[in-house]
Write a protein that holds these residues in place. Structure first.
Motif, PDB file in Angstrom:
ATOM      1  N   LYS A  56       9.173  16.268  -3.349  1.00  0.00           N
ATOM      2  CA  LYS A  56       9.346  14.946  -3.919  1.00  0.00           C
ATOM      3  C   LYS A  56       8.280  13.812  -3.361  1.00  0.00           C
ATOM      4  O   LYS A  56       7.797  14.006  -1.991  1.00  0.00           O
ATOM      5  CB  LYS A  56      10.773  14.270  -3.557  1.00  0.00           C
ATOM      6  N   GLN A  57       7.798  13.100  -4.273  1.00  0.00           N
ATOM      7  CA  GLN A  57       6.812  12.131  -3.896  1.00  0.00           C
ATOM      8  C   GLN A  57       7.505  10.648  -3.846  1.00  0.00           C
ATOM      9  O   GLN A  57       8.417  10.191  -4.343  1.00  0.00           O
ATOM     10  CB  GLN A  57       5.885  12.103  -4.903  1.00  0.00           C
ATOM     11  N   LYS A  58       6.859   9.679  -2.798  1.00  0.00           N
ATOM     12  CA  LYS A  58       7.029   8.494  -2.739  1.00  0.00           C
ATOM     13  C   LYS A  58       6.632   7.779  -3.842  1.00  0.00           C
ATOM     14  O   LYS A  58       5.702   7.997  -4.500  1.00  0.00           O
ATOM     15  CB  LYS A  58       6.325   7.554  -1.507  1.00  0.00           C
ATOM     16  N   LYS A  59       7.730   6.815  -4.173  1.00  0.00           N
ATOM     17  CA  LYS A  59       7.422   5.742  -5.274  1.00  0.00           C
ATOM     18  C   LYS A  59       6.228   4.950  -4.967  1.00  0.00           C
ATOM     19  O   LYS A  59       6.121   4.528  -4.121  1.00  0.00           O
ATOM     20  CB  LYS A  59       8.699   4.925  -5.422  1.00  0.00           C
ATOM     21  N   LYS A  60       5.454   4.786  -6.201  1.00  0.00           N
ATOM     22  CA  LYS A  60       4.178   3.803  -6.046  1.00  0.00           C
ATOM     23  C   LYS A  60       4.665   2.353  -5.912  1.00  0.00           C
ATOM     24  O   LYS A  60       5.515   1.876  -6.602  1.00  0.00           O
ATOM     25  CB  LYS A  60       3.374   4.184  -7.198  1.00  0.00           C
ATOM     26  N   GLN A  61       4.134   1.703  -4.888  1.00  0.00           N
ATOM     27  CA  GLN A  61       4.680   0.096  -4.702  1.00  0.00           C
ATOM     28  C   GLN A  61       3.429  -0.430  -5.559  1.00  0.00           C
ATOM     29  O   GLN A  61       2.448  -0.177  -6.093  1.00  0.00           O
ATOM     30  CB  GLN A  61       4.239  -0.089  -3.416  1.00  0.00           C
TER      31      GLN A  61
END
Length: 64
Positions: free
Chosen positions: A13-18
């Motif tokens: 899982k990748q972090k959501k882009k801000q």
């Protein structure tokens, strides 16, 4: 034997882009980059199609 040997692993899982706060200068710069890329792509398509480039280069008059 391990239970997950062989087969496809699940992707991490990748972090959501801000969302970044962009200045008007940054927005204008990105639009200019997109326009330049589109112009370059169109020029390359014309070259592949065999169309001559705009401009004639050095013209010789033929007079002696």
């Amino acid at each position: 034997m391990s239970g997950r040997q062989g087969g496809k692993l699940k992707p991490l899982k990748q972090k959501k882009k801000q969302n970044q706060d962009l200045d008007p200068e940054d927005i204008a710069f990105k639009q200019k980059q997109k326009a330049d890329a589109a112009a370059k792509k169109a020029m390359m398509a014309n070259i592949k199609a065999g169309k001559p480039l705009v401009g004639g280069g050095i013209k010789k008059s033929g007079k002696k």
